[in-house]
Design an enzyme around this catalytic site. Structure first.
Site, PDB file in Angstrom:
ATOM      1  N   HIS A 247       1.320  -8.279   1.003  1.00 41.26           N
ATOM      2  CA  HIS A 247       1.810  -8.642   2.943  1.00 41.26           C
ATOM      3  C   HIS A 247       2.210  -8.241   3.381  1.00 41.26           C
ATOM      4  CE1 HIS A 247       2.110 -12.639   4.826  1.00 41.26           C
ATOM      5  NE2 HIS A 247       2.412 -11.753   5.583  1.00 41.26           N
ATOM      6  N   GLU A 248       3.178  -7.291   2.961  1.00 39.37           N
ATOM      7  CA  GLU A 248       3.669  -6.548   4.568  1.00 39.37           C
ATOM      8  C   GLU A 248       3.058  -5.486   4.575  1.00 39.37           C
ATOM      9  OE1 GLU A 248       5.827  -7.685   6.358  1.00 39.37           O
ATOM     10  OE2 GLU A 248       6.669  -9.870   5.101  1.00 39.37           O
TER      11      GLU A 248
ATOM     12  N   HIS B 108       0.344  -6.459   7.445  1.00 40.68           N
ATOM     13  CA  HIS B 108       0.676  -5.813   8.829  1.00 40.68           C
ATOM     14  C   HIS B 108       0.690  -4.296   9.169  1.00 40.68           C
ATOM     15  CE1 HIS B 108       1.421 -10.011   9.064  1.00 40.68           C
ATOM     16  NE2 HIS B 108       2.544 -10.609   8.130  1.00 40.68           N
TER      17      HIS B 108
ATOM     18  N   HIS C 255      -1.515 -12.694  10.407  1.00 37.63           N
ATOM     19  CA  HIS C 255      -0.792 -14.053   9.085  1.00 37.63           C
ATOM     20  C   HIS C 255      -2.651 -14.622   9.126  1.00 37.63           C
ATOM     21  CE1 HIS C 255       3.648 -13.973   9.621  1.00 37.63           C
ATOM     22  NE2 HIS C 255       2.836 -13.773   8.590  1.00 37.63           N
TER      23      HIS C 255
END
Length: 605
Positions: free
Chosen positions: A332-333, A336, A342
């Site tokens: 997830h990070e 980014h 998101h």
């Protein structure tokens, strides 16, 4: 005939936690020979390059085909820890004969697997649309393994976990839907489909070192499992992640690790920046920590900063026994860092599971939504990050070359992956040498295993400010990208060339919001004179500084959708440059943005 002895269990405590419903299986190794009959002799290794096992799930046979993840470690991989007197100890261990695999389920098109075979089989696999976990039962003199689904694991903490990245978003997600209608040019498609590489560095803080009872072997195995899962996830985006280093802060923390995730991220970013400056080696870095971040936050990263000198970092809380949960947060990070926001409520394309970029995490996630894929592609085409296109340099390689890991190393002429994965007509996958008569295997100036003729166009003009590149006839690689001189008018005088691009306010709005958007009215840009909220020219140590009246179109970018009168901007608390007008953008006749000021062309070009 294969014999297995499955039975149902009601509840059991496994390494990954308490499981209330599971099936016991005894995986049987399946001998594998190529269709030709006899295998070529291979160097003696502890772990085979490919393996197959068979076991039953719900009474049905399941055969995972597993292949060693040869790209898991870079060839110059290092491990660092600290002695009791604080001395740094760095080694370059031979890790190529490892036990971490990826693969698929036989006769299932939409299947996958990420398995470690170090001490039994441990990991997950997707079978008939469902994700299953497998783990050895650790019974004496037994090959018994437990297989279970995610919903059968009792939650350590039922509170949904969240990412620390918060930012304003546009009032609807319609522009993101519209981006799916875009048609990519052939040059854009080639760029998107090219293999991309992330050199990855992991630091483990002192709390995590102490949590695992100062056992560096246990920590290394956990990190390897995490990165193996990470690799499986990102292969779907055509990314290959090579672990270049693991650092364990066994004496004391090297950065200020606090419960405030933003403070920790900033401190870790500064540490990485100094380390990169000392080694002159770019990489993406993540800090794994056992500190409990404030609230339900378990991670934070800067948006769209993968190749940034300062912000190509993330911090991750090692909050769960389950590697699948922590690996989902790491993915997830990193998402980014790769420019992905998101997911919105409408982004549902991950089957029964949550998608990786979901705002809340209660279960593991292994796939990106279609929205995430579109946002990621838009980031790649807008920013063209160069660090992801570079394989590790041969001159950087310390360990022996490994044929089959997609990296062309010393002594190799090509590397197209394993014999099963290789799709090259020019490269011998078994030897990593060019086939007889071949001059090349890949590259913009390689066609049908031969160098293209001198003068053949290998890189088309991307826009008004670009120039074409042509093959030399002596190499498979296209010459270095060149472009028109900075300051020349472009796009019908809407902008001025800057480093091969034609930055305009309109193009930047489209890049952020999708099609059917325009630059906001001039009155919106006067907000940049306030030096607060969404309007400012620069930020330093958390303080926002206003723009001078002549510089208002060199601060925050303001866009509008259709006939909207709202002044829209996009911000990220972790990257003060996010959503700012790009350098070189035209801010008036004969003037461009430079260092957040609107200055005459002659001063900067």
């Amino acid at each position: 005939m294969l014999v297995v002895f499955p039975y149902q269990g009601s509840s059991i405590i496994l390494e990954s936690g308490n499981v209330n419903d599971y099936e016991v299986v005894y995986p049987q190794k399946v001998p594998s020979l190529p269709k030709g009959g006899v295998q070529n002799p291979q160097p003696e290794t502890k772990y085979e390059d490919t393996m197959q096992y068979e076991f039953h799930v719900n009474g049905e046979p399941v055969v995972p085909h597993l292949e060693k993840n040869k790209g898991l470690f870079s060839e110059d991989y290092t491990e660092t820890h600290y002695a009791s007197d604080g001395r740094e100890i760095t080694t370059s261990p031979s890790v190529q004969d490892h036990c971490y695999y990826y693969g698929y389920i036989q006769n299932e098109a939409d299947s996958s697997a990420a398995i470690s075979a170090c001490d039994g089989l441990k990991g997950h696999f997707k079978h008939q649309g469902e994700t299953y976990f497998i783990e050895p039962l650790k019974l004496s003199n037994s090959e018994a393994h437990a297989i279970y689904k995610d919903e059968n694991v009792e939650e350590e903490d039922e509170t949904p976990k969240i990412c620390g990245l918060t930012q304003t978003t546009w009032e609807s997600d319609e522009p993101f839907k519209n981006t799916s209608l875009l048609i990519y040019t052939p040059e854009q498609n080639r760029y998107l489909q090219a293999k991309k590489y992330i050199e990855f560095y992991v630091a483990v803080d002192n709390r995590m070192y102490r949590h695992y009872k100062r056992n560096k072997t246990v920590i290394k195995r956990r990190v390897y499992e995490l990165v193996n899962i990470l690799n499986t996830i990102f292969r779907r985006l055509n990314f290959y992640i090579a672990l270049i280093g693991l650092e364990i802060w066994s004496k004391r923390d090297k950065v200020n690790v606090q419960s405030d995730v933003k403070v920790t991220l900033k401190s870790f970013g500064k540490w990485r920046e100094k380390k990169v400056a000392a080694t002159q080696k770019e990489y993406n870095a993540q800090l794994l920590t056992r500190i409990d971040f404030n609230g339900n936050t378990v991670g934070l990263a800067a948006l769209g900063a993968l190749c940034s000198v300062k912000y190509s970092v993330a911090v991750i809380q090692d909050y769960s026994k389950r590697t699948s949960m922590v690996a989902s947060t790491m993915a997830h990070e990193m998402g980014h860092n790769l420019g992905i926001n998101h997911d919105r409520a409408s982004c549902t394309s991950c089957g029964s599971n949550k998608c990786i970029m979901s705002t809340k995490r209660t279960k593991p996630a292994y796939r990106f939504s279609s929205c995430s894929v579109r946002e990621h592609r838009r980031y790649l085409l807008r920013d063209r990050p160069q660090c992801i296109l570079n394989k590790p340099l041969i001159t950087d390689i310390v360990a022996p070359a490994i044929c089959g890991n997609y990296f062309v190393e010393v002594g190799e002429e090509c590397d197209c992956g394993s014999p099963r994965d290789c799709q090259s007509a020019c490269c011998n996958a078994a030897t990593c040498k060019l086939k007889h008569g071949a001059q090349c295997d890949s590259g913009e100036c390689c066609r049908k295993c031969k160098f293209k003729k001198a003068g053949a166009k290998c890189r088309a003009v991307k826009d008004d400010c670009d120039l074409p590149e042509r093959c030399t006839g002596r190499s498979a690689e296209c010459p270095t990208d060149i472009f028109r001189r900075n300051g020349l008018p472009c796009q019908n005088n809407q902008g001025y060339c800057y480093n091969g691009k034609c930055p305009t306010l309109t193009n930047q709005c489209i890049a952020f919001m999708g099609p059917n958007v325009k630059v906001s009215r001039d009155s919106c840009f006067t907000l940049n004179q306030r030096g607060k909220g969404c309007g400012y020219c620069r930020m330093q140590n958390g303080a926002k500084f206003p723009c001078a009246a002549k510089d208002i179109k060199c601060g925050k970018l303001f866009c509008k959708k259709r006939n909207s009168k709202i002044c829209n901007c996009l911000i990220s608390p972790d990257d003060p440059n996010y959503g700012m007008v790009e350098p070189g953008t035209k801010c008036g006749d004969g003037v461009v943005c430079s260092n957040r000021k609107c200055v005459k062309l002659q001063r900067v070009y």
